[in-house]
Design a protein around this motif. Structure first.
Motif, PDB file in Angstrom:
ATOM      1  N   SER A  34      41.522 104.623 -68.523  1.00 36.02           N
ATOM      2  CA  SER A  34      40.631 103.873 -67.646  1.00 36.02           C
ATOM      3  C   SER A  34      40.820 102.374 -67.859  1.00 36.02           C
ATOM      4  N   PRO A  35      40.800 101.577 -66.780  1.00 36.12           N
ATOM      5  CA  PRO A  35      40.885 100.113 -66.939  1.00 36.12           C
ATOM      6  C   PRO A  35      39.651  99.523 -67.612  1.00 36.12           C
ATOM      7  N   LYS A  36      38.624 100.348 -67.791  1.00 37.85           N
ATOM      8  CA  LYS A  36      37.392  99.864 -68.407  1.00 37.85           C
ATOM      9  C   LYS A  36      37.426  99.932 -69.931  1.00 37.85           C
ATOM     10  N   VAL A  37      38.524 100.452 -70.511  1.00 32.43           N
ATOM     11  CA  VAL A  37      38.631 100.538 -71.962  1.00 32.43           C
ATOM     12  C   VAL A  37      39.946  99.933 -72.418  1.00 32.43           C
ATOM     13  N   ARG A  38      40.001  99.620 -73.699  1.00 34.65           N
ATOM     14  CA  ARG A  38      41.244  99.106 -74.273  1.00 34.65           C
ATOM     15  C   ARG A  38      41.381  99.627 -75.701  1.00 34.65           C
ATOM     16  N   LEU A  39      42.627  99.787 -76.127  1.00 31.96           N
ATOM     17  CA  LEU A  39      42.924 100.162 -77.503  1.00 31.96           C
ATOM     18  C   LEU A  39      43.277  98.893 -78.264  1.00 31.96           C
ATOM     19  N   SER A  40      42.691  98.748 -79.451  1.00 33.28           N
ATOM     20  CA  SER A  40      42.883  97.501 -80.182  1.00 33.28           C
ATOM     21  C   SER A  40      42.503  97.674 -81.638  1.00 33.28           C
ATOM     22  N   ARG A  41      43.088  96.834 -82.480  1.00 27.16           N
ATOM     23  CA  ARG A  41      42.621  96.742 -83.866  1.00 27.16           C
ATOM     24  C   ARG A  41      41.414  95.818 -83.944  1.00 27.16           C
ATOM     25  N   ALA A  42      41.470  94.718 -83.199  1.00 21.81           N
ATOM     26  CA  ALA A  42      40.369  93.754 -83.216  1.00 21.81           C
ATOM     27  C   ALA A  42      39.118  94.398 -82.623  1.00 21.81           C
ATOM     28  N   ALA A  52      35.081  99.241 -75.226  1.00 15.63           N
ATOM     29  CA  ALA A  52      34.723  99.118 -73.809  1.00 15.63           C
ATOM     30  C   ALA A  52      35.082  97.717 -73.335  1.00 15.63           C
ATOM     31  N   ALA A  53      35.976  97.638 -72.338  1.00 10.42           N
ATOM     32  CA  ALA A  53      36.330  96.344 -71.745  1.00 10.42           C
ATOM     33  C   ALA A  53      35.302  95.944 -70.687  1.00 10.42           C
ATOM     34  N   GLN A  54      34.544  96.935 -70.201  1.00  9.28           N
ATOM     35  CA  GLN A  54      33.463  96.709 -69.245  1.00  9.28           C
ATOM     36  C   GLN A  54      32.304  97.633 -69.625  1.00  9.28           C
ATOM     37  N   GLU A  55      31.162  97.417 -69.010  1.00 12.36           N
ATOM     38  CA  GLU A  55      30.030  98.320 -69.248  1.00 12.36           C
ATOM     39  C   GLU A  55      30.370  99.710 -68.737  1.00 12.36           C
ATOM     40  N   LEU A  56      29.967 100.719 -69.486  1.00 14.39           N
ATOM     41  CA  LEU A  56      30.254 102.103 -69.117  1.00 14.39           C
ATOM     42  C   LEU A  56      28.950 102.871 -68.976  1.00 14.39           C
ATOM     43  N   GLU A  57      28.916 103.743 -67.993  1.00 12.18           N
ATOM     44  CA  GLU A  57      27.757 104.606 -67.805  1.00 12.18           C
ATOM     45  C   GLU A  57      28.014 105.957 -68.461  1.00 12.18           C
ATOM     46  N   GLU A  58      26.977 106.727 -68.643  1.00 14.33           N
ATOM     47  CA  GLU A  58      27.129 108.084 -69.158  1.00 14.33           C
ATOM     48  C   GLU A  58      27.936 108.926 -68.175  1.00 14.33           C
ATOM     49  N   GLY A  59      28.870 109.726 -68.710  1.00 13.26           N
ATOM     50  CA  GLY A  59      29.661 110.624 -67.868  1.00 13.26           C
ATOM     51  C   GLY A  59      30.951 110.027 -67.324  1.00 13.26           C
ATOM     52  N   GLU A  60      31.301 108.811 -67.741  1.00 12.02           N
ATOM     53  CA  GLU A  60      32.549 108.201 -67.252  1.00 12.02           C
ATOM     54  C   GLU A  60      33.747 108.746 -68.029  1.00 12.02           C
ATOM     55  N   VAL A  61      34.835 108.994 -67.299  1.00 16.78           N
ATOM     56  CA  VAL A  61      36.071 109.468 -67.928  1.00 16.78           C
ATOM     57  C   VAL A  61      36.825 108.260 -68.478  1.00 16.78           C
ATOM     58  N   LEU A  62      37.074 108.276 -69.777  1.00 14.51           N
ATOM     59  CA  LEU A  62      37.746 107.154 -70.440  1.00 14.51           C
ATOM     60  C   LEU A  62      39.257 107.296 -70.380  1.00 14.51           C
ATOM     61  N   PHE A  63      39.734 108.508 -70.509  1.00 17.07           N
ATOM     62  CA  PHE A  63      41.164 108.787 -70.344  1.00 17.07           C
ATOM     63  C   PHE A  63      41.343 110.287 -70.173  1.00 17.07           C
ATOM     64  N   THR A 262      29.095 109.997 -73.448  1.00 20.58           N
ATOM     65  CA  THR A 262      27.884 110.815 -73.533  1.00 20.58           C
ATOM     66  C   THR A 262      26.621 109.967 -73.436  1.00 20.58           C
ATOM     67  N   GLN A 263      26.795 108.643 -73.348  1.00 18.06           N
ATOM     68  CA  GLN A 263      25.677 107.706 -73.206  1.00 18.06           C
ATOM     69  C   GLN A 263      26.246 106.384 -72.708  1.00 18.06           C
ATOM     70  N   PRO A 264      25.410 105.487 -72.195  1.00 23.21           N
ATOM     71  CA  PRO A 264      25.926 104.173 -71.759  1.00 23.21           C
ATOM     72  C   PRO A 264      26.537 103.408 -72.939  1.00 23.21           C
ATOM     73  N   VAL A 265      27.595 102.640 -72.642  1.00 18.93           N
ATOM     74  CA  VAL A 265      28.291 101.858 -73.666  1.00 18.93           C
ATOM     75  C   VAL A 265      28.391 100.414 -73.172  1.00 18.93           C
ATOM     76  N   SER A 266      27.973  99.478 -73.991  1.00 22.10           N
ATOM     77  CA  SER A 266      28.014  98.065 -73.620  1.00 22.10           C
ATOM     78  C   SER A 266      29.423  97.512 -73.738  1.00 22.10           C
ATOM     79  N   LYS A 267      29.705  96.463 -72.981  1.00 16.23           N
ATOM     80  CA  LYS A 267      31.002  95.787 -73.051  1.00 16.23           C
ATOM     81  C   LYS A 267      31.256  95.291 -74.470  1.00 16.23           C
ATOM     82  N   GLY A 268      32.441  95.557 -74.990  1.00 15.32           N
ATOM     83  CA  GLY A 268      32.808  95.143 -76.336  1.00 15.32           C
ATOM     84  C   GLY A 268      32.436  96.131 -77.416  1.00 15.32           C
ATOM     85  N   GLN A 269      31.615  97.120 -77.084  1.00 14.46           N
ATOM     86  CA  GLN A 269      31.190  98.112 -78.074  1.00 14.46           C
ATOM     87  C   GLN A 269      32.305  99.114 -78.321  1.00 14.46           C
TER      88      GLN A 269
END
Length: 465
Positions: A34-42, A52-63, A262-269
């Motif tokens: 998903s463009p809403k997530v990123r893989l990173s060490r930082a 999370a690169a953007q806010e995510l709602e419950e039930g969103e497919v991440l990959f 399984t729950q909302p996720v804030s940007k950067g979390q």
């Protein structure tokens, strides 16, 4: 204190980050991120993680990961050899075919899976207790149950390698070389499978017939770290239509494994997965980490079944009473309520082996006459009220008969004696930030395991005092 990671990860090279090459491989393999997530060490609690690169709602497919991108005995370049020899590769662990596939793919420079393996420089960096010196393992983990579990693992690894792996390699000398595919590498790959593999659940009737599915490696899914309070979960799609035995028609929707929030996720979390309800001793044993108190709501403590027998024998005041305890124990073994290597498992809020513990306490506290009558009924009771009271919850602990409470109390004290330090010393260490930070990573992880177990045991002491 921050949540602990699922396991530490090390990059494959000191000069170049292997992540871009791995992401390019994912694109070729059909992994959809998903463009809403990123893989990173930082930003990750340790090693690589998913954020999370953007806010995510419950039930969103991440990959989603197509089954063709999974690394298993069925997708390895030597799958035909493994299939032909499947009868001879059966083992207690059920992991041998996957481990042989990993031995081959990891050491083959042009393997399709090399960009995936490049995320790890050395599997020993997982730092499972099996890699700790025995003295350190015993000193730091005494009483936790981990040293005993590791000894069983190491014995099984040596047995599988000598009796199954070596004969298979000798039968295929153009594919395997014992000088390259060593016992040490095999042990490291066992740790890799412990920490990173997934096991697709079966329907109950299938598991009864075939046993559990063999493990498999799921790229991207294994980058997510783990905490008990997770915010994502891996969903398994059917591999085939159970009724028609035909492959389902839509590969994107029906033959992919998907990570879903399984729950909302804030940007950067950070996004965390779960491997199930696992106690800290299991996490450290299998994944090389433990969650700091009070993060692991699934933590447990064990009272060894033989410890309860020991406590019962210690309170016996005569040879006749000791003989009665031995007979009661043997009868409990016949009922399959206890065993020499079994344990009663205590959670934060409940006894997870309540029937076994309730029955054991009741039988070991019976008089000779009561036990004789109980035996004649083969352990069954007609009194429905008595049967109802045999269920042992934490709420019911205070209502136990005095002899049962005393036996349980003595058993907890004996269990606490098996550790090398007391609860207060560890509480003081956790509260002293400067002293805690001077501990090695192994000392910190072991401390979290011991402390959680002792907190549960002391909670039980208060309930039955």
């Amino acid at each position: 204190m921050a949540s602990a990671p699922k396991r530490p990860k090390a990059a494959a090279g000191s000069s170049a980050d292997p992540l871009p090459a791995f992401l390019a491989w994912c694109g070729r393999a059909g992994v959809e991120l998903s463009p809403k997530v990123r893989l990173s060490r930082a930003g990750a609690v340790a090693g690589y993680g998913m954020l999370a690169a953007q806010e995510l709602e419950e039930g969103e497919v991440l990959f989603s990961v197509p089954r063709s991108a999974l690394l298993s005995q069925h997708t390895s370049a030597i799958q035909h050899l493994l299939r032909e020899a499947q009868e001879s590769l059966q083992s207690q662990s059920g992991w041998v075919p996957l481990l042989l596939a990993l031995l081959h793919e990891y050491t083959t420079s042009n393997s399709h899976w090399q960009p995936y393996f490049s995320l790890w420089k050395d599997f020993r960096s997982l730092d499972h207790p099996m890699f700790w010196p025995e003295e350190e393992r015993t000193r730091l983990l005494q009483g936790t149950g981990i040293p005993e579990a590791v000894e069983k693992d190491l014995a099984n690894i040596h047995l599988e390698y000598s009796s199954i792996i070596l004969p298979f390699m000798e039968a295929h000398p153009t594919v395997f070389d014992p000088k390259l595919h060593t016992l040490e590498l095999y042990k490291q790959l066992v740790a890799f499978v412990m920490a990173y593999s997934f096991q697709e659940p079966l329907e109950e009737e299938d598991e009864d017939e075939k046993g559990p599915n063999p493990p498999m490696m799921v790229p991207v899914a294994d980058i997510l770290n783990h905490v008990a309070n997770h915010n994502a979960n891996l969903e398994y799609s059917p591999w085939w239509d159970r009724h028609s035995s035909e492959r389902l028609s839509s590969p994107c929707l029906q033959q992919c494994l998907r990570m879903v929030t399984t729950q909302p996720v804030s940007k950067g979390q950070e996004i965390f997965n779960t491997y199930g309800q696992m106690a800290n001793w299991q996490l450290l044993h299998m994944y090389g980490f433990a969650e700091p108190y009070p993060g692991n709501t699934n933590d447990t403590a064990d009272i060894q079944m033989v410890t309860v027998r020991k406590a019962a024998l210690q309170r016996a005041r005569s040879e006749a009473q000791q003989q009665l305890v031995s007979e009661q124990w043997d009868f409990l073994c016949q009922l399959e309520m206890v065993g020499e290597e079994g344990a009663f498992v205590l959670g934060w809020d409940e006894v997870l082996t309540e029937e076994e513990l309730a029955t054991t306490l009741k039988v070991l506290c019976m008089s000779e006459e009561e036990f004789k009558e109980y035996k004649e009924q083969d352990g069954w009771e007609d009194d429905s009220e008595e049967e109802e009271n045999s269920t042992l919850s934490y709420e019911a602990l205070s209502r136990l008969k005095t002899p049962c409470k005393k036996l349980l109390y003595d058993s907890v004290l004996l269990t606490l004696e098996s550790y090398g330090s007391d609860l207060k010393a560890e509480q003081d260490l956790l509260n002293n930030k400067e002293a805690y930070e001077k501990l090695s990573q192994r000392e910190q992880q072991a401390l979290h395991v011991r402390y959680g177990q002792k907190r549960i045991l002391h909670q039980l002491l208060e309930l039955v005092h």
